[in-house]
Write a protein that holds these residues in place. Structure first.
Motif, mmCIF file in Angstrom:
data_model
loop_
_atom_site.group_PDB
_atom_site.id
_atom_site.type_symbol
_atom_site.label_atom_id
_atom_site.label_comp_id
_atom_site.label_asym_id
_atom_site.label_seq_id
_atom_site.Cartn_x
_atom_site.Cartn_y
_atom_site.Cartn_z
ATOM 1 N N ARG A 187 31.048 42.449 34.237
ATOM 2 C CA ARG A 187 32.501 42.418 34.397
ATOM 3 C C ARG A 187 32.867 41.613 35.645
ATOM 4 O O ARG A 187 32.097 41.527 36.597
ATOM 5 C CB ARG A 187 33.046 43.841 34.520
ATOM 6 C CG ARG A 187 32.818 44.694 33.276
ATOM 7 C CD ARG A 187 33.378 46.087 33.474
ATOM 8 N NE ARG A 187 33.178 46.908 32.292
ATOM 9 C CZ ARG A 187 33.570 48.177 32.188
ATOM 10 N NH1 ARG A 187 34.175 48.751 33.223
ATOM 11 N NH2 ARG A 187 33.350 48.851 31.081
ATOM 12 N N MET A 188 34.057 41.052 35.623
ATOM 13 C CA MET A 188 34.537 40.309 36.786
ATOM 14 C C MET A 188 34.664 41.265 37.978
ATOM 15 O O MET A 188 34.995 42.430 37.820
ATOM 16 C CB MET A 188 35.890 39.674 36.482
ATOM 17 C CG MET A 188 35.859 38.644 35.373
ATOM 18 S SD MET A 188 34.903 37.158 35.802
ATOM 19 C CE MET A 188 35.946 36.480 37.096
ATOM 20 N N ASP A 190 36.092 41.719 42.095
ATOM 21 C CA ASP A 190 37.050 41.222 43.085
ATOM 22 C C ASP A 190 36.400 41.312 44.464
ATOM 23 O O ASP A 190 36.210 42.390 45.012
ATOM 24 C CB ASP A 190 38.327 42.073 43.037
ATOM 25 C CG ASP A 190 39.394 41.550 43.996
ATOM 26 O OD1 ASP A 190 39.237 40.412 44.481
ATOM 27 O OD2 ASP A 190 40.367 42.281 44.236
ATOM 28 N N THR A 195 35.215 33.763 44.861
ATOM 29 C CA THR A 195 35.470 33.756 43.426
ATOM 30 C C THR A 195 34.120 33.722 42.720
ATOM 31 O O THR A 195 33.304 32.828 42.971
ATOM 32 C CB THR A 195 36.294 32.526 42.996
ATOM 33 O OG1 THR A 195 37.559 32.561 43.666
ATOM 34 C CG2 THR A 195 36.520 32.537 41.491
ATOM 35 N N GLY A 197 32.364 34.159 38.851
ATOM 36 C CA GLY A 197 32.598 34.264 37.412
ATOM 37 C C GLY A 197 31.513 33.539 36.649
ATOM 38 O O GLY A 197 30.705 32.803 37.229
ATOM 39 N N THR A 372 38.523 29.779 35.794
ATOM 40 C CA THR A 372 38.816 30.066 34.391
ATOM 41 C C THR A 372 38.931 28.780 33.582
ATOM 42 O O THR A 372 38.380 28.665 32.476
ATOM 43 C CB THR A 372 40.114 30.875 34.271
ATOM 44 O OG1 THR A 372 39.968 32.116 34.982
ATOM 45 C CG2 THR A 372 40.443 31.171 32.814
#
Length: 400
Positions: A187-188, A190, A195, A197, A372
């Motif tokens: 899962r992403m 924070d 950043t 991903g 993204t």
């Protein structure tokens, strides 16, 4: 000739119908159209028995779906279950042979007997799936002329039915495996000032790649691994490696990889496989990254000043490294504005299969406004240029 007494039609609402429909839904084969793995079975059946039609039919709650059919007359995708031979024989334990349906009061009222295609001969075997052998359909033969089957004929039909069952069971196993392995995607997270991903795109149904990250107490553990090969075997080995590494997520990279290798190397050896792996621990306050690179060597460091460098590996993959020999420990510092792209070798196949492809990937990243968009661009490139391999891309970027 082998025949069995057949019970009269059982309503679709009978106990077991709902479970049959649920198992059928789990197989996920109804809406997919014809599949060669089933088509070859019905082709062989029709040719072997010289009949007008052969079918693999799957039974829902109240409909019979024609998953595969070989016949001069093409039947619609589904038929009310109660109006079919299969619907009336589904609850039999073994093969059912009907030499002449017009002379058999159990079937003489069926529309397909009295109307087109005027079926006289029928033979079918039930298809079972799952640990409780739920009957989900039949493999059957039809012909407009009465005929008989001898013992060897019935045995052949049962063997073809067993083949169809195994194909159905494989579909169910793949569906389960795909669900399990897709649930392993991280899962992403924070992380202030960072950043992180990534994406993993299997070449087939499941991937031999895996990537992961775990955040705790100002550190992030990062992993990208690639098990040799593709498909289920590689996917299972990758899942096992991921689980073994997860159990060591609080250990220093050198210690974690040494213990991981001791645990999984025998499995890799037994499967005649190996795995490349990059595993590191990032200090999110200082940007310091301590890592071990086990034959991976596919990490691109994009510097804030516009330059780039590739982290090369000097160690052998997991499963090939000599026992008792320490692995090389690496380290670097990610300065504000720096980015790491960690990839599997499928990423190289997006361009020319060389390390120059990493620069192309880096250019794609620098041109994207955010992670993204970049990852979407990677997926778009896959659609335009199939890498022919599992592909993983992970981004670790420190805010400028």
């Amino acid at each position: 000739m082998s025949t069995e007494h057949v019970a009269q039609s059982i309503p679709a609402s009978a106990p077991g119908a709902a479970r049959r429909a649920a198992v059928l839904a789990a197989l996920d084969v109804i809406d997919g159209g014809p599949e060669e793995r089933f088509e070859r079975i019905t082709r062989i059946a029709r040719e072997a028995f010289g009949v007008a039609g052969s079918f693999i039919n799957l039974a829902g709650d109240d409909q019979l779906f024609h998953k595969s059919q070989q016949s001069d007359q093409v039947f619609p995708g589904s038929t009310p279950l109660q109006d079919t031979f299969c619907g009336r024989t589904l609850h039999q334990d073994g093969p059912v042979v009907v030499p002449d349906a017009r002379a058999d009061q159990r079937f003489s009222d069926l529309p397909m007997v009295n109307l087109d295609p005027n079926v006289r001969f029928y033979a079918g075997v039930p298809l079972r799936v799952g640990a409780d052998a739920t009957k989900v359909g039949t493999l059957c033969l039809i012909d407009p002329s009465p005929r008989a089957l001898d013992t060897d004929d019935v045995a052949l039909l049962e063997e073809l039915g067993l083949w169809a069952e195994r194909e159905l069971a494989t579909g169910l196993d793949v569906d389960r495996l795909r669900t399990v392995l897709s649930g392993l995607q991280p899962r992403m997270i924070d992380v202030p000032g960072w950043t992180i991903g990534g994406t993993s795109i299997p070449h087939g149904i499941v991937s031999g790649d895996f990537h992961d990250w775990r955040s705790a107490d100002g550190t992030v553990d990062l992993t990208v691994a690639d098990v040799m090969g593709k498909g289920m075997a590689a996917g299972l080995l990758a899942a096992g490696m991921r689980g073994a590494l997860l159990a060591r997520c609080h250990e220093e990279p050198s210690t974690a990889i040494a213990e991981l290798e001791e645990q999984v190397a025998p499995d890799l050896s037994a499967a005649e496989a190996f795995a490349t792996l990059f595993h590191g621990r990032l200090d999110t306050t200082t940007g310091h990254l301590a890592f071990v690179d086990a034959g991976h060597g596919l990490v691109l460091h994009l510097h804030a000043d516009g330059t780039e460098s590739v982290l090369r590996s000097v160690d052998l993959p997991i499963g090939l490294h000599p026992v008792g020999i320490d692995r090389a420990a690496g380290e670097l510092v990610l300065e504000p504005g720096d980015t790491l792209l960690l990839v599997s070798d499928g990423a190289l196949e997006l361009w020319d299969s060389t390390l120059a492809s990493l620069s192309r990937l880096g250019a794609l990243y620098r041109a994207a406004p955010d992670v993204t968009t970049f990852l979407a661009g990677v997926r778009g490139r896959v659609l335009e240029h199939d890498p022919g391999d599992d592909l993983t891309v992970v981004v670790v970027s420190r805010d400028a």
